[in-house]
Design a protein around this motif. Structure first.
Motif, PDB file in Angstrom:
ATOM      1  N   THR A  53    -113.879  59.550 108.060  1.00 45.85           N
ATOM      2  CA  THR A  53    -114.790  60.416 108.811  1.00 45.85           C
ATOM      3  C   THR A  53    -114.487  60.353 110.305  1.00 45.85           C
ATOM      4  OG1 THR A  53    -116.509  60.167 107.140  1.00 45.85           O
ATOM      5  CG2 THR A  53    -117.211  60.904 109.330  1.00 45.85           C
ATOM      6  N   TRP A  54    -114.336  59.158 110.840  1.00 48.50           N
ATOM      7  CA  TRP A  54    -114.020  59.028 112.266  1.00 48.50           C
ATOM      8  C   TRP A  54    -112.692  59.695 112.591  1.00 48.50           C
ATOM      9  CZ3 TRP A  54    -116.066  58.597 116.738  1.00 48.50           C
ATOM     10  CH2 TRP A  54    -117.281  57.946 116.906  1.00 48.50           C
ATOM     11  N   ASP A  55    -111.714  59.493 111.737  1.00 44.72           N
ATOM     12  CA  ASP A  55    -110.407  60.113 111.979  1.00 44.72           C
ATOM     13  C   ASP A  55    -110.515  61.636 111.990  1.00 44.72           C
ATOM     14  OD1 ASP A  55    -109.112  57.688 112.231  1.00 44.72           O
ATOM     15  OD2 ASP A  55    -108.377  57.657 110.167  1.00 44.72           O
ATOM     16  N   LEU A  56    -111.239  62.193 111.041  1.00 42.82           N
ATOM     17  CA  LEU A  56    -111.408  63.655 110.988  1.00 42.82           C
ATOM     18  C   LEU A  56    -112.140  64.185 112.209  1.00 42.82           C
ATOM     19  CD1 LEU A  56    -112.228  64.141 107.204  1.00 42.82           C
ATOM     20  CD2 LEU A  56    -110.193  64.950 108.424  1.00 42.82           C
ATOM     21  N   VAL A  57    -113.201  63.510 112.610  1.00 42.30           N
ATOM     22  CA  VAL A  57    -113.969  63.938 113.789  1.00 42.30           C
ATOM     23  C   VAL A  57    -113.077  63.927 115.024  1.00 42.30           C
ATOM     24  CG1 VAL A  57    -115.824  63.277 115.379  1.00 42.30           C
ATOM     25  CG2 VAL A  57    -116.245  63.309 112.918  1.00 42.30           C
ATOM     26  N   GLN A  58    -112.396  62.815 115.246  1.00 42.76           N
ATOM     27  CA  GLN A  58    -111.584  62.688 116.457  1.00 42.76           C
ATOM     28  C   GLN A  58    -110.448  63.700 116.482  1.00 42.76           C
ATOM     29  OE1 GLN A  58    -112.424  58.145 117.775  1.00 42.76           O
ATOM     30  NE2 GLN A  58    -110.806  58.380 116.302  1.00 42.76           N
ATOM     31  N   GLN A  59    -109.851  63.976 115.340  1.00 43.80           N
ATOM     32  CA  GLN A  59    -108.751  64.941 115.285  1.00 43.80           C
ATOM     33  C   GLN A  59    -109.238  66.369 115.471  1.00 43.80           C
ATOM     34  OE1 GLN A  59    -107.001  64.201 111.473  1.00 43.80           O
ATOM     35  NE2 GLN A  59    -105.835  62.454 112.176  1.00 43.80           N
ATOM     36  N   ASN A  60    -110.371  66.700 114.881  1.00 45.44           N
ATOM     37  CA  ASN A  60    -110.845  68.084 114.904  1.00 45.44           C
ATOM     38  C   ASN A  60    -111.670  68.446 116.129  1.00 45.44           C
ATOM     39  OD1 ASN A  60    -109.745  69.109 112.387  1.00 45.44           O
ATOM     40  ND2 ASN A  60    -111.087  67.619 111.413  1.00 45.44           N
ATOM     41  N   PRO A  80     -97.839  47.492 123.143  1.00 41.09           N
ATOM     42  CA  PRO A  80     -97.992  47.532 124.597  1.00 41.09           C
ATOM     43  C   PRO A  80     -97.704  48.899 125.204  1.00 41.09           C
ATOM     44  CG  PRO A  80     -95.849  46.650 124.073  1.00 41.09           C
ATOM     45  CD  PRO A  80     -96.536  46.958 122.763  1.00 41.09           C
ATOM     46  N   LYS A  81     -97.406  49.896 124.377  1.00 45.50           N
ATOM     47  CA  LYS A  81     -97.028  51.199 124.916  1.00 45.50           C
ATOM     48  C   LYS A  81     -98.189  52.182 124.935  1.00 45.50           C
ATOM     49  CE  LYS A  81     -92.261  50.684 123.561  1.00 45.50           C
ATOM     50  NZ  LYS A  81     -91.124  51.267 122.913  1.00 45.50           N
ATOM     51  N   PHE A  82     -99.396  51.687 124.920  1.00 44.58           N
ATOM     52  CA  PHE A  82    -100.563  52.556 124.947  1.00 44.58           C
ATOM     53  C   PHE A  82    -100.547  53.380 126.230  1.00 44.58           C
ATOM     54  CE2 PHE A  82    -104.638  54.034 124.018  1.00 44.58           C
ATOM     55  CZ  PHE A  82    -105.415  53.968 125.155  1.00 44.58           C
ATOM     56  N   ASP A  83    -100.661  54.703 126.072  1.00 47.15           N
ATOM     57  CA  ASP A  83    -100.602  55.621 127.210  1.00 47.15           C
ATOM     58  C   ASP A  83    -101.813  56.544 127.148  1.00 47.15           C
ATOM     59  OD1 ASP A  83    -100.034  57.517 129.143  1.00 47.15           O
ATOM     60  OD2 ASP A  83     -98.004  57.914 128.439  1.00 47.15           O
ATOM     61  N   VAL A  84    -102.717  56.428 128.118  1.00 48.09           N
ATOM     62  CA  VAL A  84    -103.950  57.214 128.129  1.00 48.09           C
ATOM     63  C   VAL A  84    -103.667  58.712 128.114  1.00 48.09           C
ATOM     64  CG1 VAL A  84    -106.055  57.722 129.426  1.00 48.09           C
ATOM     65  CG2 VAL A  84    -105.249  55.391 129.279  1.00 48.09           C
ATOM     66  N   SER A  85    -102.570  59.143 128.694  1.00 45.17           N
ATOM     67  CA  SER A  85    -102.261  60.574 128.732  1.00 45.17           C
ATOM     68  C   SER A  85    -101.910  61.132 127.355  1.00 45.17           C
ATOM     69  CB  SER A  85    -101.134  60.861 129.723  1.00 45.17           C
ATOM     70  OG  SER A  85     -99.904  60.350 129.244  1.00 45.17           O
ATOM     71  N   LYS A  86    -101.653  60.254 126.385  1.00 46.79           N
ATOM     72  CA  LYS A  86    -101.279  60.701 125.047  1.00 46.79           C
ATOM     73  C   LYS A  86    -102.445  60.716 124.067  1.00 46.79           C
ATOM     74  CE  LYS A  86     -96.484  59.368 125.474  1.00 46.79           C
ATOM     75  NZ  LYS A  86     -95.390  58.578 124.934  1.00 46.79           N
ATOM     76  N   ILE A  87    -103.643  60.370 124.547  1.00 47.25           N
ATOM     77  CA  ILE A  87    -104.815  60.369 123.678  1.00 47.25           C
ATOM     78  C   ILE A  87    -105.926  61.215 124.293  1.00 47.25           C
ATOM     79  CG2 ILE A  87    -104.313  58.072 122.754  1.00 47.25           C
ATOM     80  CD1 ILE A  87    -106.838  57.259 124.598  1.00 47.25           C
ATOM     81  N   TYR A  88    -106.929  61.538 123.468  1.00 43.09           N
ATOM     82  CA  TYR A  88    -108.125  62.194 123.978  1.00 43.09           C
ATOM     83  C   TYR A  88    -108.977  61.130 124.647  1.00 43.09           C
ATOM     84  CZ  TYR A  88    -106.616  65.836 120.796  1.00 43.09           C
ATOM     85  OH  TYR A  88    -105.881  66.790 120.155  1.00 43.09           O
ATOM     86  N   SER A  89    -109.377  61.370 125.879  1.00 42.25           N
ATOM     87  CA  SER A  89    -110.160  60.366 126.591  1.00 42.25           C
ATOM     88  C   SER A  89    -111.653  60.651 126.544  1.00 42.25           C
ATOM     89  CB  SER A  89    -109.682  60.247 128.044  1.00 42.25           C
ATOM     90  OG  SER A  89    -109.764  61.497 128.698  1.00 42.25           O
ATOM     91  N   ASP A  90    -112.035  61.897 126.251  1.00 37.88           N
ATOM     92  CA  ASP A  90    -113.456  62.237 126.163  1.00 37.88           C
ATOM     93  C   ASP A  90    -114.060  61.682 124.894  1.00 37.88           C
ATOM     94  OD1 ASP A  90    -113.343  63.707 128.515  1.00 37.88           O
ATOM     95  OD2 ASP A  90    -112.850  65.566 127.466  1.00 37.88           O
ATOM     96  N   GLY A  91    -115.296  61.211 125.008  1.00 33.96           N
ATOM     97  CA  GLY A  91    -116.007  60.721 123.843  1.00 33.96           C
ATOM     98  C   GLY A  91    -116.509  61.852 122.967  1.00 33.96           C
ATOM     99  N   CYS A  92    -116.768  61.534 121.710  1.00 33.16           N
ATOM    100  CA  CYS A  92    -117.189  62.539 120.737  1.00 33.16           C
ATOM    101  C   CYS A  92    -118.648  62.950 120.911  1.00 33.16           C
ATOM    102  CB  CYS A  92    -116.971  62.006 119.323  1.00 33.16           C
ATOM    103  SG  CYS A  92    -115.230  61.648 118.972  1.00 33.16           S
TER     104      CYS A  92
END
Length: 94
Positions: free
Chosen positions: A13-20, A63-75
């Motif tokens: 459910t969390w994965d679907l919400v975050q992706q959609n 260690p390669k976490f890059d904020v620009s590659k993820i959604y930063s806004d909360g659901c």
């Protein structure tokens, strides 16, 4: 509870919400740092479902976490905005 045995529905459910909804975490992607830390097996900072452009394995990992590659806004805010926008549409049609 995310990614724990017996809670696959919660994880899905969390994965679907975050992706959609193009969001990550409840208020911000930093919500996941409470869940993930250096002692976890995956050492992830955010789930891969937070990745921009689709779920990419390892994009939320250190260690390669890059904020620009993820959604930063909360659901939560995104859901609230979607709900309000749709409520105005429905209210205008009554």
């Amino acid at each position: 509870f995310y990614e724990t045995d017996g809670n696959e529905a919660f994880t899905t459910t969390w994965d679907l919400v975050q992706q959609n909804v193009d969001c990550c975490g409840v208020e911000t992607y930093k919500d996941w740092t409470v869940r993930y830390n250096e002692t976890t097996a995956t050492a992830q900072v955010v789930p891969d479902s937070c990745c921009r452009g689709g779920m990419v394995e390892g994009c939320g990992a250190k260690p390669k976490f890059d904020v620009s590659k993820i959604y930063s806004d909360g659901c939560l805010n995104k859901f609230s905005d979607m709900f309000t926008d749709n409520l105005n549409i429905v209210g205008g049609n009554i």
